[in-house]
Enzyme design. Structure first.
Site, mmCIF file in Angstrom:
data_model
loop_
_atom_site.group_PDB
_atom_site.id
_atom_site.type_symbol
_atom_site.label_atom_id
_atom_site.label_comp_id
_atom_site.label_asym_id
_atom_site.label_seq_id
_atom_site.Cartn_x
_atom_site.Cartn_y
_atom_site.Cartn_z
ATOM 1 N N ARG A 26 0.879 -1.174 -0.540
ATOM 2 C CA ARG A 26 -0.183 -0.277 0.032
ATOM 3 C C ARG A 26 0.847 1.046 -0.039
ATOM 4 O O ARG A 26 0.158 2.307 0.704
ATOM 5 C CB ARG A 26 -0.865 0.057 1.225
ATOM 6 N N ARG A 62 -4.275 6.699 0.493
ATOM 7 C CA ARG A 62 -4.107 7.547 1.047
ATOM 8 C C ARG A 62 -3.517 8.185 1.597
ATOM 9 O O ARG A 62 -3.151 9.661 2.376
ATOM 10 C CB ARG A 62 -5.500 6.775 2.025
ATOM 11 N N ARG A 103 -7.552 11.237 -6.222
ATOM 12 C CA ARG A 103 -9.312 10.264 -5.670
ATOM 13 C C ARG A 103 -9.735 11.167 -5.652
ATOM 14 O O ARG A 103 -11.130 10.110 -6.327
ATOM 15 C CB ARG A 103 -8.783 10.362 -3.980
ATOM 16 N N ASP A 114 -6.490 -3.700 -7.617
ATOM 17 C CA ASP A 114 -6.955 -4.422 -6.144
ATOM 18 C C ASP A 114 -7.780 -5.952 -6.510
ATOM 19 O O ASP A 114 -7.390 -7.030 -8.022
ATOM 20 C CB ASP A 114 -8.472 -3.993 -5.647
ATOM 21 N N TYR A 161 -14.252 -12.602 0.201
ATOM 22 C CA TYR A 161 -14.828 -11.568 -0.357
ATOM 23 C C TYR A 161 -16.100 -11.994 -1.104
ATOM 24 O O TYR A 161 -17.260 -11.224 -0.854
ATOM 25 C CB TYR A 161 -14.033 -10.237 -1.083
HETATM 26 O O1 1CP Z 1 0.334 -0.353 -3.408
HETATM 27 C C1 1CP Z 1 -0.653 -1.050 -2.927
HETATM 28 O O2 1CP Z 1 -0.471 -2.127 -2.629
HETATM 29 C C2 1CP Z 1 -1.150 -1.694 -4.906
HETATM 30 C C3 1CP Z 1 -1.880 -1.814 -4.119
HETATM 31 C C4 1CP Z 1 -2.966 -2.500 -3.696
HETATM 32 C C5 1CP Z 1 -3.263 -3.766 -3.005
HETATM 33 C C6 1CP Z 1 -1.777 -4.610 -3.513
HETATM 34 C C7 1CP Z 1 -4.898 -1.699 -3.130
HETATM 35 C C8 1CP Z 1 -4.882 -1.106 -3.608
HETATM 36 N N1 1CP Z 1 -5.211 -3.252 -3.282
HETATM 37 C C9 1CP Z 1 -4.335 -4.205 -2.883
HETATM 38 C C10 1CP Z 1 -4.770 -5.629 -1.873
HETATM 39 C C11 1CP Z 1 -5.559 -5.743 -1.667
HETATM 40 N N2 1CP Z 1 -7.439 -5.298 -1.685
HETATM 41 C C12 1CP Z 1 -5.505 -6.531 -0.348
HETATM 42 C C13 1CP Z 1 -4.712 -7.812 0.112
HETATM 43 C C14 1CP Z 1 -3.562 -7.312 1.517
HETATM 44 C C15 1CP Z 1 -3.839 -6.540 2.427
HETATM 45 O O3 1CP Z 1 -4.890 -7.809 3.026
HETATM 46 O O4 1CP Z 1 -4.172 -5.577 3.050
HETATM 47 C C16 1CP Z 1 -7.601 -6.499 -0.167
HETATM 48 C C17 1CP Z 1 -7.783 -7.443 1.328
HETATM 49 C C18 1CP Z 1 -8.079 -6.075 -0.923
HETATM 50 C C19 1CP Z 1 -9.757 -5.606 -0.309
HETATM 51 C C20 1CP Z 1 -9.692 -4.463 -0.284
HETATM 52 N N3 1CP Z 1 -9.646 -3.452 -1.113
HETATM 53 C C21 1CP Z 1 -10.336 -3.173 1.233
HETATM 54 C C22 1CP Z 1 -9.828 -4.352 2.496
HETATM 55 C C23 1CP Z 1 -11.607 -4.757 2.610
HETATM 56 C C24 1CP Z 1 -12.030 -5.275 4.198
HETATM 57 O O5 1CP Z 1 -12.797 -4.853 5.009
HETATM 58 O O6 1CP Z 1 -10.994 -6.350 4.115
HETATM 59 C C25 1CP Z 1 -9.831 -2.219 0.746
HETATM 60 C C26 1CP Z 1 -10.368 -1.352 1.903
HETATM 61 C C27 1CP Z 1 -9.956 -1.963 -0.714
HETATM 62 C C28 1CP Z 1 -9.440 -0.775 -1.752
HETATM 63 C C29 1CP Z 1 -8.262 -0.286 -1.786
HETATM 64 N N4 1CP Z 1 -7.333 -1.324 -2.214
HETATM 65 C C30 1CP Z 1 -6.351 -0.797 -2.592
HETATM 66 C C31 1CP Z 1 -6.234 0.934 -2.400
HETATM 67 C C32 1CP Z 1 -5.040 1.917 -2.115
HETATM 68 C C33 1CP Z 1 -7.706 0.861 -1.481
HETATM 69 C C34 1CP Z 1 -8.468 1.975 -0.981
HETATM 70 C C35 1CP Z 1 -9.049 2.927 -1.542
HETATM 71 C C36 1CP Z 1 -9.365 4.207 -1.151
HETATM 72 O O7 1CP Z 1 -7.631 4.694 -0.595
HETATM 73 O O8 1CP Z 1 -10.115 5.144 -2.774
#
Ligand code: 1CP
Length: 355
Positions: A36, A40, A49, A85, A161
Site C-alpha cells: 500500500r 491515501r 482520488r 485490487d 470477499y
Molecule cells: O500500493 C499497493 O499496495 C497496490 C495496490 C493494492 C493492493 C496490492 C490495493 C489498492 N489493494 C491491494 C490488495 C488488497 N485489496 C488486499 C490484500 C492486501 C491486504 O491485506 O491489505 C485486500 C484484502 C484488498 C481488499 C480491499 N480493497 C480492501 C479491504 C476490505 C476489507 O474490509 O477487508 C479495501 C479497503 C480495498 C480498497 C483499496 N485497494 C487499494 C487501495 C489504495 C484501497 C483504498 C481505496 C481508497 O483509498 O480509495
C-alpha cells in the site's frame, strides 16, 4: 531464449536489487518497498482520488500508472506494485462490485450454484485488458533499478470477499460454506485458481517482472483446511506460472498463518515468503531453506509512530536478516494516517548502512 535475449535478461536483473534478491542473492542493504505504498497517506494520491471512483482509477491506465509512480518518485522504492485490487478478479468474472466510502468493498454474495454459474472465466482477459495496458506503460516509465510487481489475491482470500459480500473480521459465512457445501466451495476455488493463474500470466506478459499472491485471510483456517484451501491452490498457481513463464518469481503472503507459514513456504513452491507483522522472521528463517528470500515485516503502526522507535526497529529487522536474501517491507499495508515523511525516514534508515 536466444543468446542476445538471455544476456539482456541477466543484464536487466543485475541492475535491479529486488530481482536479485528474488533469485536468492543476499543484497546489502536490502531492497525496500511497502505494501500500500500508493495510497491515501500521500497528498498527491488524495488529489487524484477526487477525480474518479476506485474502480475507475484501477481501470484507467493513465490514472493507475500515475498512482503507481507516485511513491516511486518520492522515495525511489526498489519495487513498484501495480495500482489495482485483488477484487478486480471477481469483478472481471462478472460479480457486481462497489467500493463504498467508509464501508469498503460491497459485492453481491455468491452463495449458491446459480450465482456461481453466472460468473464467466471467458470474460476475464478482456475485462482486465486495461490492467495490462497499465503494466506496459509502467514497464516503459520506471527507472531501470525498479522492479515492476504484478499481483493477485489468493483463491481463498478472494473467495472470502466473494461469498461474504464484503469485508469481515471472521468470514464466518465463507468458512461455513467450506464445511457445509464443500462441492460448491471447491468449485469456486477451482474457478479462482484457474483464472488467477491466467490473469497473472497476462500481467507477466505485459511487463510484470515478479508477482505477489496476497492471502490476507489465510490465518483464519485450521491446519487441515489451510492445507486444502491455501497451500493446494497456491501450489497449483505457482506450478502453472513456473511452467508457463520459467524464471518468473512468485512472492507468497499467507497473512496470519503463524506456525503454518514455514510449511506454506516449503509446500507451495513460492520463490519468496512475505512475513506479516506478527511473524518472528528470525525463527521463520531457521525453518525454511537459507536461500529462500523473506520479505517484511515492520509493523505499519511503528511506521506511523515514527521517531526513534522506527529507526531502531527498522535497523533491527534489517540487521537480523543480513547475510540471507531479504526484501525490506511492512508486515501489512501502510495505514492512511501515516505521515509521508516517516516513509522517507524509513527508506533512508534501511539504505544507510553506516549505522
Ligand atoms: O500500493 C499497493 O499496495 C497496490 C495496490 C493494492 C493492493 C496490492 C490495493 C489498492 N489493494 C491491494 C490488495 C488488497 N485489496 C488486499 C490484500 C492486501 C491486504 O491485506 O491489505 C485486500 C484484502 C484488498 C481488499 C480491499 N480493497 C480492501 C479491504 C476490505 C476489507 O474490509 O477487508 C479495501 C479497503 C480495498 C480498497 C483499496 N485497494 C487499494 C487501495 C489504495 C484501497 C483504498 C481505496 C481508497 O483509498 O480509495
Amino acid at each position: 531464449m536466444d543468446r542476445e535475449n538471455s544476456l539482456s535478461a541477466s543484464a536487466k536483473t543485475a541492475s535491479k536489487p529486488l530481482l536479485r534478491v528474488l533469485q536468492g542473492e543476499a543484497v546489502w542493504p536490502p531492497p525496500v518497498w511497502l505494501m500500500r505504498q500508493a495510497g491515501r497517506y500521500l497528498p498527491e494520491f488524495r488529489a487524484l482520488r477526487d477525480k474518479a471512483d476506485f474502480m475507475t482509477r484501477c481501470m484507467t491506465p493513465d490514472l493507475a500508472t500515475e498512482i503507481t509512480l507516485q511513491p516511486i518518485r518520492r522515495y525511489a522504492m526498489d519495487g513498484a506494485i501495480l495500482f489495482s485490487d485483488i477484487l478486480v478478479l471477481p469483478w472481471a468474472l462478472g460479480q457486481s462490485l462497489d467500493f463504498v466510502e467508509g464501508t469498503g468493498p460491497v459485492l453481491e454474495p455468491i452463495r449458491d450454484r446459480a450465482a456461481l454459474a453466472r460468473l464467466s472465466a471467458q470474460r476475464v482477459a478482456e475485462a482486465t485488458a486495461p490492467v495490462r495496458e497499465t503494466l506496459r506503460r509502467l514497464a516503459q516509465a520506471l527507472p531501470s533499478a525498479t522492479t515492476l510487481l504484478g499481483f493477485a489475491g489468493s483463491p481463498f482470500t478472494v473467495a472470502c470477499y466473494m461469498v461474504e459480500g464484503g469485508g469481515s473480521r471472521e468470514f464466518a459465512v465463507t468458512r461455513d460454506m467450506a464445511l457445509n457445501d464443500p462441492a460448491l466451495f471447491d468449485a469456486l476455488l477451482d474457478l479462482l485458481t484457474e483464472t488467477t493463474a491466467e490473469m497473472l500470466i497476462g500481467q507477466i506478459d505485459a511487463g510484470a517482472e515478479a508477482v505477489m499472491l496476497f492471502d490476507s485471510w489465510a490465518g483464519l483456517l485450521p491446519p487441515s483446511q489451510f492445507r486444502k484451501h491455501v497451500i493446494a491452490p497456491t501450489r497449483r498457481i505457482v506450478e502453472r506460472l513456473h511452467t508457463a513463464r520459467p524464471g518468473v518469481k512468485v512472492i507468497g503472503f499467507p497473512r496470519l498463518a503463524g506456525v503454518m507459514a514455514a510449511e506454506y513456504a516449503r509446500e507451495t513452491g513460492v520463490d519468496a515468503l512475505a512475513c506479516d507483522t506478527g511473524a518472528d522472521m528470525a525463527r521463520i528463517a531457521a525453518e525454511v531453506p537459507a536461500t529462500l528470500p523473506l520479505q517484511g515485516n515492520l509493523d505499519p503502526l511503528i511506521l506511523k509512530a515514527g521517531g526513534e522507535a522506527l529507526t531502531t526497529e527498522a535497523r533491527a529487522i534489517r540487521d537480523a536478516m543480513r547475510g540471507r536474501p531479504h526484501i525490506f517491507n511492512l508486515g501489512h499495508g501502510v495505514v492512511p494516517p501515516t505521515p509521508p515523511e516517516h516513509v522517507a525516514a524509513l527508506v533512508e534508515t534501511v539504505r544507510d548502512v553506516s549505522a
